[in-house]
Design a protein around this motif. Structure first.
Motif, short mmCIF file in Angstrom:
data_model
loop_
_atom_site.label_atom_id
_atom_site.label_comp_id
_atom_site.label_asym_id
_atom_site.label_seq_id
_atom_site.Cartn_x
_atom_site.Cartn_y
_atom_site.Cartn_z
N SER A 43 25.83 19.62 -20.62
CA SER A 43 26.45 20.68 -21.42
C SER A 43 27.66 21.25 -20.69
CB SER A 43 25.45 21.79 -21.73
OG SER A 43 24.87 22.29 -20.54
N VAL A 44 28.58 21.79 -21.49
CA VAL A 44 29.75 22.48 -20.96
C VAL A 44 29.72 23.91 -21.49
CG1 VAL A 44 32.27 22.64 -20.94
CG2 VAL A 44 31.16 20.39 -20.88
N VAL A 45 29.82 24.88 -20.60
CA VAL A 45 29.82 26.29 -20.98
C VAL A 45 31.18 26.89 -20.62
CG1 VAL A 45 28.77 28.56 -20.65
CG2 VAL A 45 27.33 26.51 -20.60
N LEU A 46 31.92 27.28 -21.65
CA LEU A 46 33.20 27.97 -21.45
C LEU A 46 32.94 29.46 -21.61
CD1 LEU A 46 35.35 25.66 -23.79
CD2 LEU A 46 35.02 25.41 -21.32
N SER A 47 32.88 30.17 -20.49
CA SER A 47 32.53 31.58 -20.52
C SER A 47 33.76 32.45 -20.27
CB SER A 47 31.46 31.88 -19.46
OG SER A 47 31.03 33.22 -19.53
N LEU A 98 41.95 24.22 -20.94
CA LEU A 98 40.55 24.22 -21.40
C LEU A 98 40.27 23.03 -22.29
CD1 LEU A 98 39.67 27.93 -22.30
CD2 LEU A 98 39.02 26.62 -20.28
N PHE A 99 41.19 22.76 -23.21
CA PHE A 99 40.99 21.63 -24.11
C PHE A 99 40.94 20.32 -23.32
CE2 PHE A 99 42.76 18.07 -26.49
CZ PHE A 99 41.87 18.02 -27.57
N ASP A 100 41.84 20.16 -22.37
CA ASP A 100 41.87 18.93 -21.57
C ASP A 100 40.58 18.75 -20.78
OD1 ASP A 100 44.39 18.34 -22.51
OD2 ASP A 100 45.44 19.12 -20.74
N LEU A 101 40.04 19.87 -20.28
CA LEU A 101 38.79 19.80 -19.51
C LEU A 101 37.64 19.31 -20.39
CD1 LEU A 101 37.53 22.52 -17.07
CD2 LEU A 101 35.98 21.56 -18.76
N VAL A 102 37.50 19.91 -21.59
CA VAL A 102 36.41 19.50 -22.49
C VAL A 102 36.63 18.07 -22.96
CG1 VAL A 102 35.25 19.96 -24.67
CG2 VAL A 102 36.03 21.87 -23.25
N ASN A 103 37.86 17.74 -23.29
CA ASN A 103 38.16 16.38 -23.78
C ASN A 103 37.82 15.33 -22.72
OD1 ASN A 103 39.17 14.58 -25.78
ND2 ASN A 103 41.10 14.44 -24.67
N SER A 129 47.38 34.51 -28.79
CA SER A 129 47.68 34.82 -30.18
C SER A 129 46.68 34.13 -31.11
CB SER A 129 49.10 34.35 -30.54
OG SER A 129 49.17 32.93 -30.55
N LEU A 130 46.64 34.60 -32.35
CA LEU A 130 45.79 33.98 -33.35
C LEU A 130 46.16 32.51 -33.52
CD1 LEU A 130 43.65 34.09 -35.58
CD2 LEU A 130 45.44 34.91 -37.14
N LEU A 131 47.46 32.20 -33.49
CA LEU A 131 47.90 30.82 -33.63
C LEU A 131 47.40 29.96 -32.48
CD1 LEU A 131 49.55 28.74 -35.19
CD2 LEU A 131 51.58 29.48 -33.90
N ASP A 132 47.52 30.48 -31.23
CA ASP A 132 47.04 29.74 -30.06
C ASP A 132 45.55 29.41 -30.20
OD1 ASP A 132 49.49 29.89 -28.74
OD2 ASP A 132 49.00 31.80 -27.77
N ILE A 133 44.77 30.43 -30.55
CA ILE A 133 43.32 30.27 -30.63
C ILE A 133 42.94 29.37 -31.80
CG2 ILE A 133 41.12 31.48 -30.85
CD1 ILE A 133 42.53 33.97 -29.70
N SER A 134 43.64 29.50 -32.92
CA SER A 134 43.34 28.68 -34.09
C SER A 134 43.57 27.20 -33.79
CB SER A 134 44.21 29.12 -35.27
OG SER A 134 43.93 30.45 -35.65
N ARG A 135 44.69 26.91 -33.15
CA ARG A 135 44.98 25.51 -32.80
C ARG A 135 43.96 24.97 -31.81
NH1 ARG A 135 51.56 26.05 -31.98
NH2 ARG A 135 52.14 25.74 -34.19
N PHE A 136 43.61 25.78 -30.82
CA PHE A 136 42.63 25.36 -29.82
C PHE A 136 41.27 25.11 -30.47
CE2 PHE A 136 39.19 26.92 -26.97
CZ PHE A 136 39.20 25.87 -26.06
N THR A 137 40.84 26.02 -31.32
CA THR A 137 39.54 25.89 -31.97
C THR A 137 39.48 24.66 -32.87
OG1 THR A 137 39.41 28.30 -32.01
CG2 THR A 137 37.77 27.11 -33.27
N ARG A 138 40.54 24.44 -33.63
CA ARG A 138 40.57 23.28 -34.52
C ARG A 138 40.50 21.98 -33.72
NH1 ARG A 138 41.68 22.82 -39.71
NH2 ARG A 138 42.41 24.98 -39.85
N ALA A 139 41.25 21.93 -32.61
CA ALA A 139 41.25 20.73 -31.77
C ALA A 139 39.89 20.54 -31.10
CB ALA A 139 42.34 20.83 -30.71
N LEU A 140 39.29 21.63 -30.62
CA LEU A 140 37.97 21.57 -29.99
C LEU A 140 36.91 21.10 -30.98
CD1 LEU A 140 36.36 22.22 -27.39
CD2 LEU A 140 36.03 24.53 -28.29
#
Length: 238
Positions: A43-47, A98-103, A129-140
């Motif tokens: 498991s990966v925990v991003l805290s 963070l995305f690169d780490l999970v990927n 920003s909302l845009l930053d988080i939205s893109r990250f969440t969608r990619a994750l």
């Protein structure tokens, strides 16, 4: 995946809570159950807002040595702030590390089967920003879905009667939405709050029993976690 809700693996589970009914116990319960029940589980925990010592302390109450599982590589605990602080300091916030780490974890031969992000609202509070988080969440969500990995994200609902744009975004992506709320009747010594289970925008036809607010499951917090019971059953454990 998460008793007593009997959710399948490989989903995107959104957990929302409120200030008076934090869902810490569900997030930690999911990780602990995964460690105990899944053979050779990774498991990966991003805290974002909780340090490793709190995670260790809560796991210890369930006789789980988180330190041991981190040492063996079964749990990859990521202090989010340590990975994004430099981008925040530079004035160019980026969640790419963070995305690169999970990927990279998902591409490895011993890929995790559970990814936890706790919590997404704090990312906005610390400067993304909302845009930053939205893109990250969608990619994750995309890479977890492709790898058939369970993704759990917690979102603090500060204005429950007026859902914010971030909540709307993750609700659109999630498979199921587990809503943790305080009792509408106010505080109770024997009941800590209630939980409803709603479909997300990407919920497939399945045998999962949804739980509307009108028949929400109640819970009581204990020293070692929580017990769940049907409304009006006097605390009978599910």
């Amino acid at each position: 995946m998460l008793s007593p809700f009997n959710l399948p693996d490989g989903i995107f589970l959104l957990i929302t809570d409120e200030l008076s009914s934090p869902a810490d116990f569900l997030v930690h319960r999911t990780l602990i159950s995964h460690i105990k029940e899944a053979k050779n589980a990774k498991s990966v925990v991003l805290s974002v807002s909780e340090g490793i010592e709190r995670w260790k302390a809560i796991a210890a109450k369930s006789n789980v040595s988180l330190s041991q599982h981190i040492t063996t590589g079964a749990v990859n605990f990521v202090d989010v702030m340590s990975h994004v602080q430099s981008s925040l300091d530079s004035g160019q916030p980026s969640l790419r590390p963070l995305f690169d780490l999970v990927n990279a974890s998902l591409q490895s031969h011993d890929a995790p089967s559970l990814v936890i992000l706790d919590d997404i609202a704090s990312l906005q509070w610390i400067g993304f920003s909302l845009l930053d988080i939205s893109r990250f969440t969608r990619a994750l969500c995309g890479i977890c879905r492709k790898a058939n990995v369970t993704l759990l994200i917690r979102h603090h609902n500060v204005t429950p009667e007026e859902p914010d744009d971030l909540f709307r975004h993750v609700l659109h992506l999630c498979t199921y939405h587990l809503e943790v709320r305080p009792l509408s009747s106010g505080r109770s010594g024997s009941v800590s709050g209630e939980i409803a289970l709603h479909p997300g925008m990407s919920t497939p036809p399945s045998a999962v029993k949804l739980i509307p607010r009108s028949s929400a499951i109640q819970y009581r917090l204990t020293d070692t976690g929580a017990v769940f019971f049907e409304r009006g059953t006097g605390g009978g454990v599910l």
